[in-house]
Scaffold this active site. Structure first.
Site, mmCIF file in Angstrom:
data_model
loop_
_atom_site.group_PDB
_atom_site.id
_atom_site.type_symbol
_atom_site.label_atom_id
_atom_site.label_comp_id
_atom_site.label_asym_id
_atom_site.label_seq_id
_atom_site.Cartn_x
_atom_site.Cartn_y
_atom_site.Cartn_z
ATOM 1 C CB CYS A 1 -19.705 -21.126 -24.889
ATOM 2 S SG CYS A 1 -20.694 -19.659 -24.653
ATOM 3 C CG ASN B 1 -1.816 -1.099 1.432
ATOM 4 O OD1 ASN B 1 -2.074 -1.525 2.539
ATOM 5 N ND2 ASN B 1 -2.302 -1.651 0.325
#
Ligand SMILES: [Zn+2]
Length: 755
Positions: free
Chosen positions: A170, A53
């Site tokens: 798919c 951070n």
């Protein structure tokens, strides 16, 4: 202009702001709020500071690693703005403590969050509490700030949000259209299939059955045969996934009617045999057996991770990486899972994704980019956070000034559009079919969870297998439940709402879901006892409910023993109203005559009140003597009580040093849990601020909070409830014996909403 800007500063000074999130945006935001003149800021964050951070969350230093973000951020800002009040909560915003009543105390809520779930939660609470929300987000160079004000602009959930990082199977297995689809295929299907756990379900199975070699097991294609040359094996895999599988997919004409047809790629076309042999002989990899340092790029003499490789180069990396896995890291095969810090894995995935991308006509990417996509890494940009924080404050100020026409949703762009990097857009109208939280008026001290489940969740919302949560605590779940939970849920059903393990009381926001039906909604609980109805129920317009047992933490009626001929109004205000009742800005009335009012008072009254404070009670314009009933209020805190005055001549100086005794009131015990969670300004503040901070603290810890739930006059509440009721088209009234349930909200909208 001067007067307007003065007004503007005043708005900021008196407003109370809640910030959710003290990370990348939060650090910038807290600093900007403090420097803009905001002086009462509350901040919630459950995270602790990590080393990663420090490059952008500039309020934090190395020495803070492991500490609470909210608390360290508060301390850092107080160092340069010591006279403001910042209250930090190291806690999850989804904790039940942060309920509708908690949100109601704020003028505006500012989100600097990193996930959809928490954003939705805050949005719903803001709608329920009717508090404006300024929402924000950043991704690399991109960012946005949006304003959500109930009834005026769309809420955060009026438009469905795209769910990030998941793709239809798919698309991944058959019809990729973006490079990220190729990365997911290479990482989650191919890499996992070749090098990961063989027993895992894998969609590559679908296309691995080879009609031409029907005698072979389906697994054979990916399995290296005994004694099979690694070069041979690599080419077999290559040809299968980039050649044969594509041919197979092409045979389904229907798929490609409206799409570009992919082209199969075979290894012999990109890598002639002799080159491959050369490839194999060229062993430049001098690394030891330290697995993670093995690199196909090093082995092939390729250095720059920011170069985009040709299809040929990708194919060489593909084969070389596979070879290195099987020669240098053989022991790991079968147990590998993709890790963005594993160089060889990243090389393999980059090459495989690029070859597939080439097949589908998708632009190729370099290793550095592919690594970022594969690891879901978007490099945070500190400047974007700073810009977004500034925009949040600008919108917050507009909200505080109720300057609706100026509200903007602002998008921070990566590339200028019409010469602008910041793109402001007028906010949209609320979506009428958006489901805003439903409200349920219910007697939480009498109604059981069973009643709520049967009469509302099943009968009204039409859920068959509901799951009911109070914040993160699960109260009930129907359907396929583990044995040990069944008994717990059955017991909960028989419990009164307020007595559940995670109590459901006024202000609670329940989440109700039915997974099978893909239904989800929130119910905002309002505790109600008596009702004046719009339509008769059981032929009655007035619905009486049995009174409750006395509440032990109730403080009325208070009696005050005091010497009315000696004590001044000042003494009563300081020693009782402020010190004991915890009121900050009290108003004191004797019947209809106003004796004192703190806060924003007209000039000519100030002098009168100051004079009254110095007067002995019995000598006030409207004298306070034995038998007088005083009314004391604090509008901001929504506190009100009566004090019955009893004149008493003498007091024991040792036992009764105040010279007065308040009866019917006991010092509430602060809740230890809250003490840990919320922190006042602490030692770095001046004495004056300290005092303010202390009383703030008390607010949250119980001196006031048990009283706080008790609102101003009941009859106005009832008429308000009746007025509210009229505004809702869909009011449901259900009665059953003594309990009354009122459900309000747009049920049509609710039904339309799917997960
Ligand atoms: Zn909405």
């Amino acid at each position: 202009m001067a007067s307007s800007s003065f007004h503007f500063t005043a708005d900021i000074k008196v407003s109370k702001v809640l910030m959710v999130g003290a990370g990348g945006i939060g650090c910038e935001l807290l600093k900007t709020l403090a420097l803009s003149g905001f002086s009462d800021i509350h901040i919630i964050d459950m995270d602790t500071i990590e080393v990663s951070n420090l490059n952008r969350q500039f309020l934090f230093r190395q020495s803070h690693v492991g500490q609470s973000k909210a608390k360290v951020a508060r301390d850092a800002v107080l160092k340069f703005r010591p006279n403001i009040s910042i209250t930090a909560y190291h806690a999850n915003v989804k904790d039940p403590d942060f309920n509708v009543d908690f949100f109601k105390q704020f003028n505006v809520v500012l989100n600097g969050l990193d996930n959809l779930d928490a954003r939705r939660h805050v949005n719903r609470l803001c709608l329920a509490a009717d508090v404006p929300l300024v929402e924000s987000g950043t991704t690399g160079f991109l960012g946005q700030v949006t304003v959500h004000v109930k009834g005026k602009t769309e809420c955060y959930e009026c438009q469905p949000k795209p769910a990030p990082k998941t793709y239809p199977v798919c698309t991944i297995t058959s019809t990729p259209s973006k490079f990220v689809h190729c990365i997911v295929w290479a990482k989650d299907l191919l890499f996992a299939k070749l090098l990961g756990d063989k027993n895992q379900e894998n969609d590559l199975n679908v296309r691995s059955s080879d009609a031409a070699s029907s005698s072979k097991n389906v697994e054979d294609v990916f399995e290296r045969r005994k004694g099979e040359e690694i070069e041979q094996y690599g080419r077999k895999i290559f040809d299968h996934v980039f050649g044969y599988n594509i041919e197979l997919a092409l045979s389904n004409e229907e798929t490609w009617k409206n799409r570009n047809r992919p082209k199969p790629i075979y290894s012999k076309d990109v890598l002639p045999e002799e080159l491959a042999l050369q490839n194999g002989n060229m062993d430049n990899n001098h690394a030891s057996d330290d697995g993670l340092s093995v690199s196909a790029m090093a082995s092939l003499g390729m250095k720059n991770p920011q170069d985009i490789w040709s299809v040929k180069e990708n194919s060489r990396i593909f084969l070389e990486a596979l070879k290195l896995f099987f020669t240098k890291r053989e022991k790991e095969i079968g147990n590998l899972s993709f890790d963005k810090d594993d160089q060889l894995a990243v090389e393999f995935v980059t090459a495989a994704a690029n070859i597939r991308a080439a097949s589908f006509g998708i632009p190729l990417h370099n290793l550095f980019e592919a690594k970022g996509i594969a690891g879901n890494i978007v490099h945070a940009v500190a400047t974007t956070n700073a810009v977004i924080a500034g925009l949040i404050v600008i919108e917050a100020i507009k909200v505080l000034r109720n300057d609706i026409k100026s509200y903007r949703m602002t998008y921070c762009l990566e590339h200028p559009s019409r010469n602008m990097l910041l793109m402001p857009v007028e906010p949209f109208e609320p979506n009428k079919s958006c489901y805003t939280p439903l409200s349920l008026e219910i007697n939480t001290n009498r109604s059981k969870l069973k009643d709520l489940v049967e009469k509302i969740v099943k009968a009204k919302l039409g859920m068959n297998l509901p799951l009911i949560m109070n914040a993160s605590s699960l109260l009930y779940e129907a359907g396929d439940v583990e044995d040990d939970m069944i008994a717990i849920y059955e017991a909960n059903l028989e419990k009164v709402l307020a007595e559940l393990p995670s109590p459901v009381t006024g202000g609670t926001m329940l989440t109700v879901e039915d997974y099978l039906q893909e239904l989800k909604c929130n119910i905002n609980i309002k505790h109600r006892m008596t009702y004046c109805l719009e339509h008769p129920s059981r032929n009655m317009l007035l619905m009486p409910v049995e009174p409750f047992e006395p509440n032990k933490s109730c403080y009325t009626p208070l009696s005050l023993e005091i010497n009315t001929n000696r004590s001044k109004l000042k003494d009563l205000v300081e020693k009782i109203v402020k010190a004991k009742l915890g009121m900050n800005l009290p108003l004191i009335m004797n019947a209809s005559s106003l004796l004192y009012e703190a806060g924003d008072v007209e000039d000519d009254m100030i002098a009168i009140y100051e004079a009254n404070l110095e007067k002995v009670l019995a000598e006030l314009p409207s004298p306070v003597t034995g038998g007088t009933m005083l009314t004391v209020e604090d509008y901001l805190q929504e506190l009100k009580c009566n004090i019955n005055i009893k004149h008493r001549e003498e007091f024991d100086e040792e036992k009764e040093p105040d010279g007065m005794v308040l009866l019917g009131w006991t010092q509430p015990v602060p809740a230890a849990e809250n003490k840990n969670k919320s922190v006042g300004n602490g030692a770095s503040t001046s004495d004056a601020t300290m005092a303010a901070a202390e009383s703030e603290k008390d607010d949250e810890m119980g001196i006031v909070s048990p009283l706080k739930k008790r609102k101003l006059p009941d009859d106005s509440d009832i008429s308000k409830a009746a007025a509210d009721t009229k505004n809702h088209k869909q009011l449901q009234v259900i009665d059953d014996e003594d309990d009354l349930l009122v459900l309000e909200g747009n049920l049509d909208g609710f039904k339309k909403r799917r997960l």
